[in-house]
Design a protein around this motif. Structure first.
Motif, PDB file in Angstrom:
ATOM      1  N   GLN A 195       0.979  -1.200   0.066  1.00 35.77           N
ATOM      2  CA  GLN A 195       0.025   0.125   0.014  1.00 35.77           C
ATOM      3  C   GLN A 195       0.861   1.279  -0.055  1.00 35.77           C
ATOM      4  OE1 GLN A 195      -2.558   1.602   3.341  1.00 35.77           O
ATOM      5  NE2 GLN A 195      -4.113   0.719   2.326  1.00 35.77           N
ATOM      6  N   THR A 196       0.648   2.200  -0.729  1.00 36.96           N
ATOM      7  CA  THR A 196       1.307   3.618  -0.934  1.00 36.96           C
ATOM      8  C   THR A 196       0.482   4.539  -0.889  1.00 36.96           C
ATOM      9  OG1 THR A 196       2.752   2.427  -2.582  1.00 36.96           O
ATOM     10  CG2 THR A 196       2.942   4.685  -2.438  1.00 36.96           C
ATOM     11  N   VAL A 197       0.784   5.523   0.084  1.00 35.79           N
ATOM     12  CA  VAL A 197      -0.053   6.768   0.324  1.00 35.79           C
ATOM     13  C   VAL A 197       0.761   7.938   0.092  1.00 35.79           C
ATOM     14  CG1 VAL A 197      -1.521   7.975   1.944  1.00 35.79           C
ATOM     15  CG2 VAL A 197      -1.033   5.360   2.199  1.00 35.79           C
ATOM     16  N   THR A 198       0.384   8.894  -0.772  1.00 37.04           N
ATOM     17  CA  THR A 198       1.186   9.945  -1.025  1.00 37.04           C
ATOM     18  C   THR A 198       1.106  11.182  -0.375  1.00 37.04           C
ATOM     19  OG1 THR A 198      -0.631  10.829  -2.694  1.00 37.04           O
ATOM     20  CG2 THR A 198       0.905   9.285  -3.781  1.00 37.04           C
ATOM     21  N   ALA A 199      -0.216  11.391   0.442  1.00 39.60           N
ATOM     22  CA  ALA A 199       0.027  12.390   1.320  1.00 39.60           C
ATOM     23  C   ALA A 199       0.910  12.621   2.465  1.00 39.60           C
ATOM     24  CB  ALA A 199      -1.556  12.677   1.724  1.00 39.60           C
ATOM     25  N   TYR A 200       1.237  13.625   2.815  1.00 40.53           N
ATOM     26  CA  TYR A 200       2.196  13.861   4.099  1.00 40.53           C
ATOM     27  C   TYR A 200       1.580  13.348   5.233  1.00 40.53           C
ATOM     28  CZ  TYR A 200       4.765  15.597   7.962  1.00 40.53           C
ATOM     29  OH  TYR A 200       5.541  15.820   9.042  1.00 40.53           O
ATOM     30  N   GLY A 201       2.489  12.090   5.963  1.00 38.77           N
ATOM     31  CA  GLY A 201       1.737  11.333   7.132  1.00 38.77           C
ATOM     32  C   GLY A 201       1.308  10.400   6.691  1.00 38.77           C
ATOM     33  N   SER A 202       0.963   9.889   5.463  1.00 43.64           N
ATOM     34  CA  SER A 202       0.345   8.666   4.988  1.00 43.64           C
ATOM     35  C   SER A 202      -0.895   8.617   5.447  1.00 43.64           C
ATOM     36  CB  SER A 202       1.145   7.581   5.254  1.00 43.64           C
ATOM     37  OG  SER A 202       2.692   7.733   4.427  1.00 43.64           O
ATOM     38  N   PRO A 203      -1.836   9.454   5.470  1.00 40.21           N
ATOM     39  CA  PRO A 203      -3.223   9.094   6.088  1.00 40.21           C
ATOM     40  C   PRO A 203      -4.171   8.215   5.251  1.00 40.21           C
ATOM     41  CG  PRO A 203      -3.385  11.221   5.058  1.00 40.21           C
ATOM     42  CD  PRO A 203      -1.758  10.646   5.019  1.00 40.21           C
ATOM     43  N   THR A 204      -4.741   7.471   5.984  1.00 41.66           N
ATOM     44  CA  THR A 204      -5.616   6.615   5.157  1.00 41.66           C
ATOM     45  C   THR A 204      -7.128   6.976   5.730  1.00 41.66           C
ATOM     46  OG1 THR A 204      -5.287   4.750   6.659  1.00 41.66           O
ATOM     47  CG2 THR A 204      -3.952   4.822   4.752  1.00 41.66           C
ATOM     48  N   SER A 205      -7.267   7.322   6.847  1.00 40.80           N
ATOM     49  CA  SER A 205      -8.836   7.542   7.382  1.00 40.80           C
ATOM     50  C   SER A 205      -9.457   8.734   6.805  1.00 40.80           C
ATOM     51  CB  SER A 205      -9.033   7.463   8.798  1.00 40.80           C
ATOM     52  OG  SER A 205      -8.469   8.461   9.428  1.00 40.80           O
ATOM     53  N   TYR A 206     -10.478   8.854   6.767  1.00 40.88           N
ATOM     54  CA  TYR A 206     -11.500   9.986   5.973  1.00 40.88           C
ATOM     55  C   TYR A 206     -10.935  11.041   7.181  1.00 40.88           C
ATOM     56  CZ  TYR A 206     -14.163   7.169   2.859  1.00 40.88           C
ATOM     57  OH  TYR A 206     -14.418   6.201   1.961  1.00 40.88           O
ATOM     58  N   GLN A 207     -11.391  11.224   8.349  1.00 37.45           N
ATOM     59  CA  GLN A 207     -11.349  12.042   9.461  1.00 37.45           C
ATOM     60  C   GLN A 207      -9.889  12.612   9.439  1.00 37.45           C
ATOM     61  OE1 GLN A 207     -14.079  13.444  10.945  1.00 37.45           O
ATOM     62  NE2 GLN A 207     -14.962  12.150   9.229  1.00 37.45           N
ATOM     63  N   VAL A 208      -8.856  11.798   9.481  1.00 39.30           N
ATOM     64  CA  VAL A 208      -7.525  12.295   9.436  1.00 39.30           C
ATOM     65  C   VAL A 208      -7.164  13.286   8.316  1.00 39.30           C
ATOM     66  CG1 VAL A 208      -5.197  11.802   9.414  1.00 39.30           C
ATOM     67  CG2 VAL A 208      -6.590  10.461  10.754  1.00 39.30           C
ATOM     68  N   MET A 209      -7.743  12.911   6.870  1.00 38.34           N
ATOM     69  CA  MET A 209      -7.572  13.566   5.916  1.00 38.34           C
ATOM     70  C   MET A 209      -8.246  14.881   5.856  1.00 38.34           C
ATOM     71  SD  MET A 209      -7.284  10.600   2.414  1.00 38.34           S
ATOM     72  CE  MET A 209      -8.537   9.599   3.150  1.00 38.34           C
ATOM     73  N   LEU A 210      -9.500  14.899   6.643  1.00 39.28           N
ATOM     74  CA  LEU A 210     -10.217  16.122   6.641  1.00 39.28           C
ATOM     75  C   LEU A 210      -9.563  17.010   7.606  1.00 39.28           C
ATOM     76  CD1 LEU A 210     -13.863  14.593   6.719  1.00 39.28           C
ATOM     77  CD2 LEU A 210     -12.612  16.176   4.983  1.00 39.28           C
ATOM     78  N   SER A 211      -8.955  16.500   8.777  1.00 42.22           N
ATOM     79  CA  SER A 211      -8.246  17.370   9.673  1.00 42.22           C
ATOM     80  C   SER A 211      -6.890  18.086   9.074  1.00 42.22           C
ATOM     81  CB  SER A 211      -7.815  16.179  10.870  1.00 42.22           C
ATOM     82  OG  SER A 211      -8.957  15.889  11.396  1.00 42.22           O
ATOM     83  N   GLN A 212      -6.341  17.246   8.046  1.00 42.84           N
ATOM     84  CA  GLN A 212      -5.324  18.055   7.494  1.00 42.84           C
ATOM     85  C   GLN A 212      -5.652  18.947   6.652  1.00 42.84           C
ATOM     86  OE1 GLN A 212      -2.106  14.045   6.786  1.00 42.84           O
ATOM     87  NE2 GLN A 212      -2.309  15.544   5.409  1.00 42.84           N
ATOM     88  N   ALA A 213      -6.860  18.746   5.953  1.00 43.46           N
ATOM     89  CA  ALA A 213      -7.264  19.873   5.016  1.00 43.46           C
ATOM     90  C   ALA A 213      -7.660  21.163   5.941  1.00 43.46           C
ATOM     91  CB  ALA A 213      -8.736  19.364   4.231  1.00 43.46           C
ATOM     92  N   ILE A 214      -8.290  20.989   7.045  1.00 43.66           N
ATOM     93  CA  ILE A 214      -8.568  22.192   7.986  1.00 43.66           C
ATOM     94  C   ILE A 214      -7.485  22.700   8.443  1.00 43.66           C
ATOM     95  CG2 ILE A 214      -9.677  22.532  10.206  1.00 43.66           C
ATOM     96  CD1 ILE A 214     -11.905  20.297   9.760  1.00 43.66           C
ATOM     97  N   ALA A 215      -6.256  21.923   8.744  1.00 44.17           N
ATOM     98  CA  ALA A 215      -5.190  22.389   9.475  1.00 44.17           C
ATOM     99  C   ALA A 215      -4.285  23.213   8.425  1.00 44.17           C
ATOM    100  CB  ALA A 215      -4.187  21.293   9.874  1.00 44.17           C
ATOM    101  N   THR A 216      -4.628  22.957   7.262  1.00 41.92           N
ATOM    102  CA  THR A 216      -3.791  23.602   6.053  1.00 41.92           C
ATOM    103  C   THR A 216      -4.590  25.091   5.726  1.00 41.92           C
ATOM    104  OG1 THR A 216      -3.162  21.705   4.784  1.00 41.92           O
ATOM    105  CG2 THR A 216      -3.382  23.679   3.578  1.00 41.92           C
ATOM    106  N   PHE A 217      -5.992  25.044   6.049  1.00 41.16           N
ATOM    107  CA  PHE A 217      -6.674  26.138   5.810  1.00 41.16           C
ATOM    108  C   PHE A 217      -6.492  27.256   7.056  1.00 41.16           C
ATOM    109  CE2 PHE A 217     -10.775  28.262   6.414  1.00 41.16           C
ATOM    110  CZ  PHE A 217     -10.935  29.125   5.104  1.00 41.16           C
ATOM    111  N   GLY A 218      -5.899  26.579   8.217  1.00 42.16           N
ATOM    112  CA  GLY A 218      -5.923  27.597   9.424  1.00 42.16           C
ATOM    113  C   GLY A 218      -6.988  27.635  10.288  1.00 42.16           C
ATOM    114  N   ARG A 219      -7.945  26.589  10.208  1.00 44.97           N
ATOM    115  CA  ARG A 219      -9.238  26.573  10.827  1.00 44.97           C
ATOM    116  C   ARG A 219      -9.923  27.738  10.767  1.00 44.97           C
ATOM    117  NH1 ARG A 219      -9.470  22.633  14.798  1.00 44.97           N
ATOM    118  NH2 ARG A 219     -10.706  23.972  16.010  1.00 44.97           N
ATOM    119  N   GLY A 220     -10.063  28.323   9.742  1.00 48.79           N
ATOM    120  CA  GLY A 220     -10.919  29.453   9.575  1.00 48.79           C
ATOM    121  C   GLY A 220     -10.481  30.591   9.979  1.00 48.79           C
ATOM    122  N   CYS A 221      -9.244  30.888  10.450  1.00 51.47           N
ATOM    123  CA  CYS A 221      -8.623  32.169  11.185  1.00 51.47           C
ATOM    124  C   CYS A 221      -8.148  33.078  10.086  1.00 51.47           C
ATOM    125  CB  CYS A 221      -7.398  31.593  12.034  1.00 51.47           C
ATOM    126  SG  CYS A 221      -7.824  30.635  13.396  1.00 51.47           S
TER     127      CYS A 221
END
Length: 283
Positions: free
Chosen positions: A257-283
């Motif tokens: 199994q190969t995962v390209t994203a940083y940290g190799s996330p495979t769960s939906y919630q972790v991937m969504l958390s990374q999106a939110i972290a990138t966005f800066g939690r709306g700040c």
């Protein structure tokens, strides 16, 4: 005569490269050497070294530090040579004695196993994650989208006799299907046992007749916040499927199994958390 220490082959470097599609005369120009260690059901220490080059696939099995069996598949001729039982029994056969390419419909002869020649999906929303407003950070909602594709390789018929060396079978399978990561001895043993076949030590104890194939699934992801993408990912998995005609059982082993994203996330919630972290939690 064949008593050697493991150290002779441990110096081979581990090089992982993509195996080409053709079986004969098409292995990678960069050699691959893979090592695995496990304790078998007899309590013996097993060390398996698989070496793949342009012209050969060689599988060497050491038991308690002594070379017990070795099989070499010649990719030009299809001949399998080697020995087992610490060199007492000679191996001299051909790949065609063990496997053949199945030309009939796989679905009709694989029981309940479904084979999809090629499937391409479309992006669809699979999960979402909302945050709450904290201080200057606004509430945001991230949405995750997924697209799945599957590619199945040619199915092969597999016939094994009682007493056959597991090294010869492993070498033959590696030579017959192209995988990003070659199958290991432990995976093959697990697949055989999973279908009801008997494997003791490094020898197949019962006759086997069935088939196998490999397939690759690719899952593409992206996450959006306010219709802007803040995350992408691709998860590529390779699987080996073995079917035992005698028992009607099938077994599936995930080979890699190969995962390209940083940290190799495979769960939906972790991937969504990374999106939110990138966005800066709306700040």
């Amino acid at each position: 005569m064949f008593r050697k220490t493991i150290a002779f082959l441990l110096s081979l470097s581990l090089v992982l490269t993509l195996l080409p599609q053709n079986r004969v005369n098409a292995m990678t120009s960069s050699p691959i050497s893979l090592e695995e260690n496990y304790v078998d059901e007899l309590g013996r220490k097993n060390n398996v070294i698989t070496y793949i080059d342009q012209d050969i696939v060689k599988v060497s099995i050491y038991i308690n530090d002594v070379l017990e069996q070795e099989s070499t598949v010649d990719l030009k001729t299809g001949n399998i040579t080697g020995f087992m039982d610490y060199g007492e029994k000679e191996i001299n056969e051909n790949v065609s004695d063990t496997i053949s390419v199945e030309t009939s419909s796989p679905k009709s002869s694989l029981g309940n196993i479904e084979i999809t020649p090629f499937g391409t999906g479309y992006y669809s929303q699979v999960a979402s994650k909302a945050t709450t407003a904290v201080g200057s950070c606004k509430a945001t909602t991230a949405y995750l989208f997924e697209k799945t594709g599957t590619v199945t390789k040619t199915r092969h018929v597999l016939k094994l006799t009682s007493g056959q060396a597991i090294s010869a079978v492993l070498g033959t399978i590696i030579a017959s299907i192209a995988l990003k990561t070659p199958m290991t001895s432990t995976m093959l043993r697990a697949a055989l046992v999973g279908t009801g076949a008997s494997v003791v030590g490094s020898v197949i104890q019962s006759g086997f007749e069935g088939s196998y194939y490999a397939y690759t699934t690719t899952k593409d992801y992206y996450a959006t916040i306010n219709n802007t993408r803040y995350f992408t990912n691709k998860i590529t998995s390779e699987y080996f499927v073995l079917y035992n005609q005698y028992t009607g059982k099938s077994s599936t082993e995930r080979i890699s199994q190969t995962v390209t994203a940083y940290g190799s996330p495979t769960s939906y919630q972790v991937m969504l958390s990374q999106a939110i972290a990138t966005f800066g939690r709306g700040c």
